[in-house]
Design a protein around this motif. Structure first.
Motif, mmCIF file in Angstrom:
data_model
loop_
_atom_site.group_PDB
_atom_site.id
_atom_site.type_symbol
_atom_site.label_atom_id
_atom_site.label_comp_id
_atom_site.label_asym_id
_atom_site.label_seq_id
_atom_site.Cartn_x
_atom_site.Cartn_y
_atom_site.Cartn_z
ATOM 1 N N THR A 1 0.813 -1.212 0.000
ATOM 2 C CA THR A 1 0.000 0.000 0.000
ATOM 3 C C THR A 1 0.845 1.260 0.000
ATOM 4 O OG1 THR A 1 -0.122 -0.143 2.414
ATOM 5 C CG2 THR A 1 -1.896 -1.170 1.158
ATOM 6 N N GLY A 2 2.111 1.177 0.455
ATOM 7 C CA GLY A 2 2.995 2.335 0.455
ATOM 8 C C GLY A 2 3.461 2.667 -0.939
ATOM 9 N N PRO A 3 4.181 3.787 -1.088
ATOM 10 C CA PRO A 3 4.676 4.168 -2.411
ATOM 11 C C PRO A 3 5.655 3.142 -2.946
ATOM 12 C CG PRO A 3 5.695 5.509 -0.684
ATOM 13 C CD PRO A 3 4.611 4.717 -0.031
ATOM 14 N N ALA A 4 5.506 2.762 -4.213
ATOM 15 C CA ALA A 4 6.365 1.753 -4.826
ATOM 16 C C ALA A 4 7.671 2.400 -5.247
ATOM 17 C CB ALA A 4 5.655 1.121 -6.017
ATOM 18 N N GLU A 5 8.596 2.511 -4.298
ATOM 19 C CA GLU A 5 9.865 3.176 -4.563
ATOM 20 C C GLU A 5 10.955 2.204 -5.006
ATOM 21 O OE1 GLU A 5 10.099 6.789 -1.480
ATOM 22 O OE2 GLU A 5 9.697 4.860 -0.521
ATOM 23 N N ILE B 1 15.500 1.529 -8.075
ATOM 24 C CA ILE B 1 15.185 2.324 -6.888
ATOM 25 C C ILE B 1 14.847 3.739 -7.333
ATOM 26 C CG2 ILE B 1 16.018 3.207 -4.677
ATOM 27 C CD1 ILE B 1 18.037 0.885 -4.663
ATOM 28 N N ALA B 2 13.691 4.244 -6.924
ATOM 29 C CA ALA B 2 13.263 5.592 -7.288
ATOM 30 C C ALA B 2 12.573 6.245 -6.091
ATOM 31 C CB ALA B 2 12.322 5.555 -8.494
ATOM 32 N N PRO B 3 13.332 6.861 -5.188
ATOM 33 C CA PRO B 3 12.714 7.513 -4.018
ATOM 34 C C PRO B 3 11.685 8.558 -4.425
ATOM 35 C CG PRO B 3 15.102 7.392 -3.793
ATOM 36 C CD PRO B 3 14.786 7.007 -5.204
ATOM 37 N N LYS B 4 10.628 8.658 -3.637
ATOM 38 C CA LYS B 4 9.564 9.616 -3.954
ATOM 39 C C LYS B 4 9.372 10.663 -2.863
ATOM 40 C CE LYS B 4 6.949 6.460 -6.915
ATOM 41 N NZ LYS B 4 5.644 5.805 -7.181
ATOM 42 N N ASN B 5 9.811 10.373 -1.654
ATOM 43 C CA ASN B 5 9.539 11.300 -0.557
ATOM 44 C C ASN B 5 10.810 11.824 0.110
ATOM 45 O OD1 ASN B 5 6.708 10.993 -0.827
ATOM 46 N ND2 ASN B 5 6.789 9.076 0.316
ATOM 47 N N SER B 6 11.739 10.941 0.443
ATOM 48 C CA SER B 6 12.885 11.342 1.260
ATOM 49 C C SER B 6 13.878 12.206 0.498
ATOM 50 C CB SER B 6 13.589 10.096 1.795
ATOM 51 O OG SER B 6 13.913 9.214 0.730
ATOM 52 N N ILE B 7 14.229 11.809 -0.740
ATOM 53 C CA ILE B 7 15.206 12.540 -1.544
ATOM 54 C C ILE B 7 14.774 12.481 -3.009
ATOM 55 C CG2 ILE B 7 17.110 11.993 0.040
ATOM 56 C CD1 ILE B 7 18.021 9.916 -2.089
ATOM 57 N N PRO B 8 15.337 13.306 -3.884
ATOM 58 C CA PRO B 8 15.036 13.177 -5.324
ATOM 59 C C PRO B 8 15.619 11.880 -5.879
ATOM 60 C CG PRO B 8 15.998 15.330 -4.794
ATOM 61 C CD PRO B 8 16.176 14.481 -3.584
ATOM 62 N N ALA B 9 14.923 11.279 -6.834
ATOM 63 C CA ALA B 9 15.414 10.050 -7.452
ATOM 64 C C ALA B 9 16.746 10.266 -8.164
ATOM 65 C CB ALA B 9 14.377 9.510 -8.429
ATOM 66 N N SER B 10 17.000 11.488 -8.593
ATOM 67 C CA SER B 10 18.252 11.789 -9.297
ATOM 68 C C SER B 10 19.460 11.790 -8.362
ATOM 69 C CB SER B 10 18.153 13.143 -9.997
ATOM 70 O OG SER B 10 17.855 14.170 -9.059
ATOM 71 N N ASP B 11 19.231 11.719 -7.043
ATOM 72 C CA ASP B 11 20.336 11.765 -6.078
ATOM 73 C C ASP B 11 20.728 10.398 -5.559
ATOM 74 O OD1 ASP B 11 20.539 14.448 -6.347
ATOM 75 O OD2 ASP B 11 19.882 14.970 -4.317
ATOM 76 N N ILE B 12 20.300 9.329 -6.236
ATOM 77 C CA ILE B 12 20.674 7.982 -5.808
ATOM 78 C C ILE B 12 21.161 7.193 -7.009
ATOM 79 C CG2 ILE B 12 18.394 6.891 -6.127
ATOM 80 C CD1 ILE B 12 18.898 5.431 -3.434
ATOM 81 N N GLU B 13 22.126 6.309 -6.786
ATOM 82 C CA GLU B 13 22.594 5.403 -7.824
ATOM 83 C C GLU B 13 23.016 4.094 -7.180
ATOM 84 O OE1 GLU B 13 25.692 7.379 -9.922
ATOM 85 O OE2 GLU B 13 27.020 7.547 -8.186
ATOM 86 N N TYR B 14 23.078 3.028 -7.972
ATOM 87 C CA TYR B 14 23.270 1.703 -7.395
ATOM 88 C C TYR B 14 23.891 0.765 -8.427
ATOM 89 C CZ TYR B 14 18.617 2.158 -9.448
ATOM 90 O OH TYR B 14 17.577 2.490 -10.275
ATOM 91 N N GLN B 15 24.472 -0.321 -7.903
ATOM 92 C CA GLN B 15 25.087 -1.357 -8.711
ATOM 93 C C GLN B 15 24.607 -2.723 -8.246
ATOM 94 O OE1 GLN B 15 29.175 -0.003 -7.671
ATOM 95 N NE2 GLN B 15 29.589 -0.115 -9.866
ATOM 96 N N ALA B 16 24.682 -3.707 -9.136
ATOM 97 C CA ALA B 16 24.431 -5.105 -8.784
ATOM 98 C C ALA B 16 25.755 -5.845 -8.761
ATOM 99 C CB ALA B 16 23.486 -5.748 -9.792
ATOM 100 N N VAL B 17 25.914 -6.744 -7.793
ATOM 101 C CA VAL B 17 27.082 -7.616 -7.754
ATOM 102 C C VAL B 17 26.796 -8.806 -8.670
ATOM 103 C CG1 VAL B 17 28.565 -9.057 -6.316
ATOM 104 C CG2 VAL B 17 27.635 -6.918 -5.396
ATOM 105 N N LEU B 18 27.651 -8.995 -9.682
ATOM 106 C CA LEU B 18 27.429 -10.038 -10.679
ATOM 107 C C LEU B 18 28.415 -11.186 -10.556
ATOM 108 C CD1 LEU B 18 26.846 -7.687 -13.734
ATOM 109 C CD2 LEU B 18 25.137 -8.644 -12.189
ATOM 110 N N GLY B 19 29.492 -11.001 -9.816
ATOM 111 C CA GLY B 19 30.499 -12.035 -9.636
ATOM 112 C C GLY B 19 31.519 -11.552 -8.626
ATOM 113 N N LYS B 20 32.517 -12.377 -8.349
ATOM 114 C CA LYS B 20 33.537 -12.026 -7.380
ATOM 115 C C LYS B 20 34.324 -10.821 -7.884
ATOM 116 C CE LYS B 20 35.879 -12.709 -3.597
ATOM 117 N NZ LYS B 20 35.249 -12.526 -2.262
ATOM 118 N N GLY B 21 34.208 -9.692 -7.169
ATOM 119 C CA GLY B 21 34.911 -8.485 -7.567
ATOM 120 C C GLY B 21 34.378 -7.832 -8.822
#
Length: 303
Positions: free
Chosen positions: A138-142, A175-195
């Motif tokens: 029910t919360g925002p789908a961030e 990830i797309a924040p809607k309330n706490s910070i602008p979505a443009s101020d976050i970035e992320y990576q996925a771990v795909l293998g060792k290092g």
């Protein structure tokens, strides 16, 4: 036709220095990536490498997943995930360089991430249907993610994405924040293998794969811009081998020592005036569905 009229047409064709190689792999999931220490591509985007299914290989046996849609992994930092459902099978590795280049072609390395899987070829690259809006929190789908055997799911920041103890891995997320910070101020990576981590994805961009039975092995999240001065990340995660990490500073990549697939994660974006981030913890997550309060000790009475 005059030479002047022919010149523009002739100048459209440039003969590149190229090479093609057949790489034969057994059944399993492999990562093909650039060896360390190679120079970045020039203005024309070369040198570069493309990974594709080899001619003559039946469809459905080889699946190639790259950050570009056409199998291009560039010349320095790209990588490809290759899934072979029935081996041995071949992939085609094509290298491209500037005309007359005196440098060696890009060097690649291959790492096996998983052995043969029981998923049938017909299910490869077929995404499961997204949940209906009525099934979402029910919360925002961030935060959105694609979860093994579940499909596309969503959750607000501050709640678990995925289910700890479910044994279902996460294949990708956004990830797309809607309330706490602008979505443009976050970035992320996925771990795909060792290092090996994916390139940084901007807020709202999908990171990983979908419907290809290729799990991510962890994640890394950081803030930038004005939000990096006013907030910080706190991140917890669980993995399919039962291990648990966090809560800890999200600027570090969270991955299990065993490189087990990521099962669930909890992302919190906390104002800097809040309590400090606790020290990192690594432990086995309990598998019991319910926990009972420990029995109270009986105190001895002095008669």
């Amino acid at each position: 036709m005059s030479k002047t009229a022919e010149a523009p047409t002739q100048n459209r064709v440039i003969d590149l220095k190229s090479g093609a190689h057949m790489m034969v792999l057994d059944a399993g999931v492999f990562c093909i990536f650039h060896a360390a220490g190679q120079p970045d591509p020039g203005p024309a985007g070369l040198p570069g490498v493309r990974i594709s299914r080899a001619p003559g290989t039946p469809p459905g046996i080889v699946t190639v997943s790259t950050f570009e849609e056409d199998g291009w992994i560039g010349g320095a930092n790209g990588a490809a995930l290759v899934r072979i459902t029935r081996g041995p099978a071949a992939v085609l590795v094509t290298t491209y360089q500037e005309p007359g280049s005196q440098h060696d072609a890009p060097k690649l390395q291959v790492a096996q991430l998983a052995g043969p899987t029981s998923v049938s070829p017909a299910s490869v690259a077929v995404a499961q249907p997204a949940q209906k809006s009525a099934d979402l929190p029910t919360g925002p789908a961030e935060i959105s993610a694609h979860v093994q055997r579940v499909g596309d799911v969503a959750a607000p920041i501050g709640e678990w994405m995925g289910t700890p103890g479910s044994q279902s891995w996460i294949e990708g997320f956004a990830i797309a924040p809607k309330n706490s910070i602008p979505a443009s101020d976050i970035e992320y990576q996925a771990v795909l293998g060792k290092g090996w981590l994916s390139p940084w994805s901007e807020g709202g961009q999908y990171c990983g794969s979908r419907g290809m039975a290729l799990p991510i092995l962890g994640l890394r999240v950081r803030l930038k811009g004005a939000s990096a001065e006013t907030h910080h990340i706190r991140l917890s995660s669980t993995f399919t081998d039962g291990s648990r990490l966090g809560p800890l500073d999200g600027t570090d990549a969270l991955e299990a020592e065993s490189l087990a697939p990521l099962e669930a994660f909890l992302l919190e974006i906390i104002p800097n005036d809040a309590a400090a981030v606790p020290a990192a913890k690594s432990e086995k997550a309990p598998r019991a569905k319910s926990t009972k309060a420990p029995a109270k000790r009986k105190s001895a009475s002095a008669d």
